[in-house]
Design a protein around this motif. Structure first.
Motif, PDB file in Angstrom:
ATOM      1  N   VAL A  44      41.255  16.465 -11.652  1.00  0.00           N
ATOM      2  CA  VAL A  44      41.951  15.705 -10.612  1.00  0.00           C
ATOM      3  C   VAL A  44      42.465  14.364 -11.162  1.00  0.00           C
ATOM      4  CG1 VAL A  44      41.550  14.433  -8.471  1.00  0.00           C
ATOM      5  CG2 VAL A  44      40.856  16.818  -8.648  1.00  0.00           C
ATOM      6  N   ALA A  45      41.656  13.690 -11.976  1.00  0.00           N
ATOM      7  CA  ALA A  45      42.078  12.399 -12.548  1.00  0.00           C
ATOM      8  C   ALA A  45      43.346  12.580 -13.386  1.00  0.00           C
ATOM      9  CB  ALA A  45      40.954  11.797 -13.387  1.00  0.00           C
ATOM     10  N   LEU A  46      43.412  13.672 -14.133  1.00  0.00           N
ATOM     11  CA  LEU A  46      44.597  13.941 -14.956  1.00  0.00           C
ATOM     12  C   LEU A  46      45.824  14.188 -14.090  1.00  0.00           C
ATOM     13  CD1 LEU A  46      42.951  16.219 -17.627  1.00  0.00           C
ATOM     14  CD2 LEU A  46      44.205  14.113 -18.129  1.00  0.00           C
ATOM     15  N   ARG A  47      45.609  14.918 -13.008  1.00  0.00           N
ATOM     16  CA  ARG A  47      46.740  15.208 -12.118  1.00  0.00           C
ATOM     17  C   ARG A  47      47.231  13.941 -11.423  1.00  0.00           C
ATOM     18  NH1 ARG A  47      47.920  19.943  -9.879  1.00  0.00           N
ATOM     19  NH2 ARG A  47      47.531  19.147  -7.801  1.00  0.00           N
ATOM     20  N   VAL A  48      46.285  13.072 -11.035  1.00  0.00           N
ATOM     21  CA  VAL A  48      46.678  11.806 -10.413  1.00  0.00           C
ATOM     22  C   VAL A  48      47.484  10.978 -11.423  1.00  0.00           C
ATOM     23  CG1 VAL A  48      45.813   9.627  -9.469  1.00  0.00           C
ATOM     24  CG2 VAL A  48      44.775  11.779  -8.764  1.00  0.00           C
ATOM     25  N   ALA A  49      47.039  10.988 -12.690  1.00  0.00           N
ATOM     26  CA  ALA A  49      47.765  10.241 -13.727  1.00  0.00           C
ATOM     27  C   ALA A  49      49.199  10.749 -13.861  1.00  0.00           C
ATOM     28  CB  ALA A  49      47.029  10.365 -15.064  1.00  0.00           C
ATOM     29  N   SER A  53      38.343   5.177  -9.954  1.00  0.00           N
ATOM     30  CA  SER A  53      37.697   6.493  -9.989  1.00  0.00           C
ATOM     31  C   SER A  53      38.085   7.256  -8.731  1.00  0.00           C
ATOM     32  CB  SER A  53      36.181   6.364 -10.121  1.00  0.00           C
ATOM     33  OG  SER A  53      35.647   5.615  -9.065  1.00  0.00           O
ATOM     34  N   VAL A  54      38.440   8.523  -8.921  1.00  0.00           N
ATOM     35  CA  VAL A  54      38.978   9.313  -7.815  1.00  0.00           C
ATOM     36  C   VAL A  54      37.969  10.358  -7.346  1.00  0.00           C
ATOM     37  CG1 VAL A  54      41.396   9.009  -8.424  1.00  0.00           C
ATOM     38  CG2 VAL A  54      40.121  10.879  -9.453  1.00  0.00           C
ATOM     39  N   ILE A  55      37.934  10.558  -6.024  1.00  0.00           N
ATOM     40  CA  ILE A  55      37.080  11.594  -5.435  1.00  0.00           C
ATOM     41  C   ILE A  55      37.816  12.927  -5.542  1.00  0.00           C
ATOM     42  CG2 ILE A  55      36.035  12.430  -3.302  1.00  0.00           C
ATOM     43  CD1 ILE A  55      35.648   9.715  -2.358  1.00  0.00           C
ATOM     44  N   PRO A  56      37.245  13.908  -6.222  1.00  0.00           N
ATOM     45  CA  PRO A  56      37.978  15.152  -6.436  1.00  0.00           C
ATOM     46  C   PRO A  56      38.358  15.878  -5.138  1.00  0.00           C
ATOM     47  CG  PRO A  56      35.730  15.301  -7.311  1.00  0.00           C
ATOM     48  CD  PRO A  56      35.977  13.881  -6.954  1.00  0.00           C
ATOM     49  N   GLU A  57      37.489  15.805  -4.130  1.00  0.00           N
ATOM     50  CA  GLU A  57      37.743  16.572  -2.897  1.00  0.00           C
ATOM     51  C   GLU A  57      39.002  16.095  -2.173  1.00  0.00           C
ATOM     52  OE1 GLU A  57      34.760  15.066  -3.452  1.00  0.00           O
ATOM     53  OE2 GLU A  57      33.673  16.841  -4.123  1.00  0.00           O
ATOM     54  N   ALA A  58      39.457  14.867  -2.488  1.00  0.00           N
ATOM     55  CA  ALA A  58      40.606  14.324  -1.765  1.00  0.00           C
ATOM     56  C   ALA A  58      41.929  14.859  -2.305  1.00  0.00           C
ATOM     57  CB  ALA A  58      40.592  12.805  -1.837  1.00  0.00           C
ATOM     58  N   PHE A  59      41.865  15.516  -3.447  1.00  0.00           N
ATOM     59  CA  PHE A  59      43.103  15.988  -4.077  1.00  0.00           C
ATOM     60  C   PHE A  59      42.990  17.489  -4.312  1.00  0.00           C
ATOM     61  CE2 PHE A  59      42.197  11.672  -5.308  1.00  0.00           C
ATOM     62  CZ  PHE A  59      43.394  11.013  -5.154  1.00  0.00           C
ATOM     63  N   GLU A  60      44.139  18.115  -4.447  1.00  0.00           N
ATOM     64  CA  GLU A  60      44.119  19.532  -4.792  1.00  0.00           C
ATOM     65  C   GLU A  60      43.891  19.648  -6.299  1.00  0.00           C
ATOM     66  OE1 GLU A  60      46.223  22.336  -2.937  1.00  0.00           O
ATOM     67  OE2 GLU A  60      45.500  21.353  -1.111  1.00  0.00           O
ATOM     68  N   THR A  61      43.032  20.573  -6.695  1.00  0.00           N
ATOM     69  CA  THR A  61      42.906  20.815  -8.129  1.00  0.00           C
ATOM     70  C   THR A  61      44.063  21.718  -8.543  1.00  0.00           C
ATOM     71  OG1 THR A  61      41.430  22.606  -7.636  1.00  0.00           O
ATOM     72  CG2 THR A  61      40.422  20.582  -8.417  1.00  0.00           C
ATOM     73  N   GLY A  62      44.355  21.727  -9.837  1.00  0.00           N
ATOM     74  CA  GLY A  62      45.479  22.548 -10.274  1.00  0.00           C
ATOM     75  C   GLY A  62      45.218  23.123 -11.637  1.00  0.00           C
ATOM     76  N   TYR A  63      46.141  23.893 -12.083  1.00  0.00           N
ATOM     77  CA  TYR A  63      46.013  24.497 -13.402  1.00  0.00           C
ATOM     78  C   TYR A  63      47.103  23.939 -14.305  1.00  0.00           C
ATOM     79  CZ  TYR A  63      43.092  27.778 -10.908  1.00  0.00           C
ATOM     80  OH  TYR A  63      42.105  28.319 -10.149  1.00  0.00           O
ATOM     81  N   ALA A  64      46.759  23.810 -15.573  1.00  0.00           N
ATOM     82  CA  ALA A  64      47.774  23.400 -16.544  1.00  0.00           C
ATOM     83  C   ALA A  64      48.678  24.598 -16.802  1.00  0.00           C
ATOM     84  CB  ALA A  64      47.091  22.968 -17.827  1.00  0.00           C
ATOM     85  N   SER A  65      49.928  24.311 -17.152  1.00  0.00           N
ATOM     86  CA  SER A  65      50.822  25.430 -17.401  1.00  0.00           C
ATOM     87  C   SER A  65      50.416  26.135 -18.693  1.00  0.00           C
ATOM     88  CB  SER A  65      52.271  24.938 -17.494  1.00  0.00           C
ATOM     89  OG  SER A  65      52.679  24.860 -18.825  1.00  0.00           O
ATOM     90  N   GLY A  66      50.541  27.454 -18.684  1.00  0.00           N
ATOM     91  CA  GLY A  66      50.138  28.254 -19.832  1.00  0.00           C
ATOM     92  C   GLY A  66      50.925  27.897 -21.084  1.00  0.00           C
ATOM     93  N   TRP A  67      52.224  27.634 -20.887  1.00  0.00           N
ATOM     94  CA  TRP A  67      53.058  27.283 -22.041  1.00  0.00           C
ATOM     95  C   TRP A  67      52.609  25.992 -22.672  1.00  0.00           C
ATOM     96  CZ3 TRP A  67      55.668  30.801 -24.247  1.00  0.00           C
ATOM     97  CH2 TRP A  67      56.238  31.846 -23.500  1.00  0.00           C
ATOM     98  N   ARG A  68      52.325  25.011 -21.815  1.00  0.00           N
ATOM     99  CA  ARG A  68      51.888  23.724 -22.357  1.00  0.00           C
ATOM    100  C   ARG A  68      50.534  23.865 -23.046  1.00  0.00           C
ATOM    101  NH1 ARG A  68      54.463  18.889 -21.072  1.00  0.00           N
ATOM    102  NH2 ARG A  68      52.555  17.852 -21.714  1.00  0.00           N
ATOM    103  N   LEU A  69      49.687  24.747 -22.504  1.00  0.00           N
ATOM    104  CA  LEU A  69      48.381  24.956 -23.106  1.00  0.00           C
ATOM    105  C   LEU A  69      48.543  25.561 -24.507  1.00  0.00           C
ATOM    106  CD1 LEU A  69      45.556  24.341 -22.181  1.00  0.00           C
ATOM    107  CD2 LEU A  69      45.350  26.636 -21.264  1.00  0.00           C
ATOM    108  N   MET A  70      49.501  26.476 -24.656  1.00  0.00           N
ATOM    109  CA  MET A  70      49.754  27.066 -25.980  1.00  0.00           C
ATOM    110  C   MET A  70      50.277  25.996 -26.933  1.00  0.00           C
ATOM    111  SD  MET A  70      50.405  30.938 -25.712  1.00  0.00           S
ATOM    112  CE  MET A  70      52.143  31.181 -25.776  1.00  0.00           C
ATOM    113  N   ASP A  71      51.196  25.170 -26.429  1.00  0.00           N
ATOM    114  CA  ASP A  71      51.728  24.077 -27.255  1.00  0.00           C
ATOM    115  C   ASP A  71      50.608  23.134 -27.688  1.00  0.00           C
ATOM    116  OD1 ASP A  71      54.243  25.001 -27.159  1.00  0.00           O
ATOM    117  OD2 ASP A  71      54.998  23.558 -25.678  1.00  0.00           O
ATOM    118  N   ALA A  72      49.681  22.894 -26.734  1.00  0.00           N
ATOM    119  CA  ALA A  72      48.605  21.949 -27.018  1.00  0.00           C
ATOM    120  C   ALA A  72      47.793  22.409 -28.223  1.00  0.00           C
ATOM    121  CB  ALA A  72      47.710  21.789 -25.793  1.00  0.00           C
ATOM    122  N   TYR A  73      47.649  23.724 -28.365  1.00  0.00           N
ATOM    123  CA  TYR A  73      46.887  24.233 -29.505  1.00  0.00           C
ATOM    124  C   TYR A  73      47.756  24.382 -30.750  1.00  0.00           C
ATOM    125  CZ  TYR A  73      42.607  24.934 -26.927  1.00  0.00           C
ATOM    126  OH  TYR A  73      41.453  24.714 -26.233  1.00  0.00           O
TER     127      TYR A  73
END
Lengths: 335, 260
Positions: B40-45, B183-203
């Motif tokens: 959630v912190a990453l998504r808020v960023a 510091s952010v409360i996770p329940e207040a935000f929707e969690t999400g998934y990183a995009s698969g393409w970006r995850l491949m790039d990350a590696y």
């Protein structure tokens, strides 16, 4: 902030007591912590010192002394009238620098949860946060506490160490109800401090309405939940609609295609607290157990008599979940 | 504008079971995942970054993800890059093995100092495993910054952070000048998934920088933990509930107990 060091060898156990906002007297948690400190002090040969901060403080020392305080310090200053953290930090650092505490107890409240880590960092001390139980070890001169892991499925045992002051925040029931001894004597002392509003200029704050996203199952009074062994999932769905229950599942039910991500009960889904939770074909692992701790009545049906879910169930049937669901639906339809 | 997000990796709760009778945690599958609060912190960023980009800030905002831990933390940092962090820093050192929140706060503060400071430091308010909430205030203290705890909404404009925070059962709105730790409360935000393409790039394309205790000029004092984990303890074993023969008997019990 540069690290602060104490000039004296640290000694005694301290409690930072909060006051009830409405009645302006020590909170039950403050009294409980004072009593917990008393027990540690009797073992170790310490004094129990309690510090209370606020503006226009009434005399609150009587109950704190009855609960075990030897000395109550009152910091009465307009700067600590509100819960803005900076003046509180300044006040407590000044008191601790002057008094060299060895052990410091805070309540695991929003204020304590902010002050204790910051002061621990400032003095270079260890902290055990959100203790469900806590004692002072007389051999190691250390706090030893238990804190919940993964929502309380088990506890981590954590120990602090000196020579810097050691900190802990306590949850209610950490020490048990205080023994209030009306014959105890103690002293009360006012503390004069120079405090300012502080440099962290937070703008005017206002109370606002905010809609937290409401989890789907949060307000459900009845839930029918399925797992891998449910057999005929349609029977479970019919039962749910017959008794006006939400239909949900354990995480494994996603793999079977019974539910989607937003209807999972458990650590990685939602924590629910319905009046009635009917678990059909759920084995009941740790992940799921976490999710239903707050349910009032848990009913489990599973073919395996050794399934852990039966340990969490108020009533359990070893058998075919779909068949029982069908029968139950007929029996309960009219209620 | 520099946004630092401190992320944590936790043992995946799907991979272990707690046996209260045997007083053991059985780890069937030792896998670690990005803590939901860090997610959630990453998504808020990212949201803050996009909003700043849209308003034509002078310097394009940069997100730096940081984490302290052993080799496996590399995965969490690559996931953070997939979530939009332009740079990832792994605080990795044998001396960090015994780190408690105090040492972690020292190391993270030193790393932020080495970056030349940050305008906004984001963390999850409570992690899934210990929920102690100890690190955000400690880090704020180590940086000598204010800490906005339990944020449910964050907006950055005109050099200030506008925050709605949860206080008990109510919510307050205030603003504070940057820099600030939030510091952010996770329940207040929707969690999400990183995009698969970006995850491949990350590696495949991107790399994670590793900084040691020496890189951060940490002294022996800074590395000495104030608290150590001694082991586990277990609540009393749950007792079996009533065994019921059939549905009729069960319906009877439910009526008697007035749950239906």
């Amino acid at each position: 902030m540069a690290r602060l060091s104490l000039s004296e060898i640290p000694h005694d156990i301290w409690v930072v007591a909060e006051l009830d906002a409405e009645h302006r007297e020590p909170t039950p948690l403050a009294l409980e912590m004072t009593y917990g400190a008393r027990m540690a002090a009797d073992l170790m040969g310490f004094y129990v010192k309690v510090v209370v901060l606020g503006s226009d403080l009434p005399d609150v020392s009587a109950s704190l002394i009855q609960a075990g305080a030897d000395r109550v310090y009152l910091v009465d200053h307009p700067a600590v009238a509100s819960l803005a953290v900076e003046p509180w930090l300044k006040a407590l650092s000044d008191v601790f620098l002057a008094q060299s505490p060895e052990f410091v107890l805070f309540g695991a409240t929003p204020l304590g949860g902010e002050l204790a880590p910051r002061l621990a960092q400032r003095f270079g001390g260890g902290l055990i946060a959100r203790c469900v139980s806590l004692r002072v070890d007389d051999f190691d001169r250390a706090f030893v506490g238990r804190r919940a892991a993964y929502g309380g499925e088990y506890y981590e045992v954590v120990a602090t160490s000196g020579p810097a002051p050691q900190f802990a925040t306590a949850l209610p029931d950490c020490f048990g109800p205080p023994y209030m001894d009306a014959s105890r004597f103690g002293e009360t002392e006012g503390v004069e401090l120079e405090l300012e509003r502080g440099a962290w200029s937070v703008g005017e704050s206002e109370v606002v309405e905010f809609e937290m996203p409401v989890p789907k199952l949060k307000n459900a009074r009845r839930i029918v939940s399925v797992g891998r062994q449910v057999g005929d999932v349609e029977a479970a769905k019919r039962l749910a609609s017959a008794i006006g229950a939400e239909f949900a599942g354990a995480r494994e039910a996603i793999d079977e295609g019974y539910i989607d991500e937003s209807w999972v009960v458990g650590i990685t889904g939602e924590r629910v607290g319905p009046d009635l939770y009917i678990a059909l074909g759920i084995r009941g692992d740790t992940m799921h157990a976490f999710g239903i701790q707050d349910a009032r009545c848990v009913v489990a049906v599973h073919p395996d008599p050794d399934a852990p879910i039966f340990k969490q169930a108020d009533a359990g049937i070893v058998g075919d979940p779909a068949k029982v669901a069908g029968e139950l639906m007929k029996l309960l339809r009219d209620t | 504008m520099k946004i630092v997000v401190c992320v944590k990796q936790v043992l995946d709760p799907r991979g272990f079971t707690v046996n209260r009778k045997a007083e053991k945690v059985f780890v069937n599958r030792e896998e670690y995942v990005l803590d939901p609060a860090s997610n959630v912190a990453l998504r808020v960023a990212s949201t803050v970054k996009s909003a700043l980009e849209a308003s034509n800030g002078a310097t394009p905002p940069e997100i730096v993800a940081m984490s302290l831990g052993p080799d496996r933390v590399d995965d969490a940092l690559r996931e953070a890059m997939a979530f939009g962090a332009g740079r990832a820093i792994h605080l990795k050192d044998a001396a960090f093995e015994s780190a408690d929140a105090m040492v972690a706060a020292h190391a993270l503060a030193a790393a932020i100092g080495k970056l030349g400071g940050a305008d906004l430091v984001l963390l999850g308010a409570r992690s899934l495993d210990t929920s102690s909430g100890e690190l955000p205030p400690r880090l704020a203290e180590a940086l000598d910054l204010p800490h906005a705890a339990n944020a449910v909404s964050l907006d950055v404009r005109e050099g200030r952070a506008w925050i709605v925070a949860k206080h008990g059962d109510s919510f307050t709105r205030f603003s504070t000048p940057l820099p600030v730790v939030v510091s952010v409360i996770p329940e207040a935000f929707e969690t999400g998934y990183a995009s698969g393409w970006r995850l491949m790039d990350a590696y495949k394309k991107w790399s994670v920088e590793a900084w040691s205790a020496a890189d951060l000029s940490m002294t022996e004092d800074d590395l000495r933990p104030g608290a150590v984990k001694k082991g586990e303890a277990f609540p009393a074993e749950r007792q079996f509930g009533t065994r019921v023969g059939d549905a009729a008997e069960l319906a009877e019990i439910l009526r008697r107990e007035r749950v239906i």
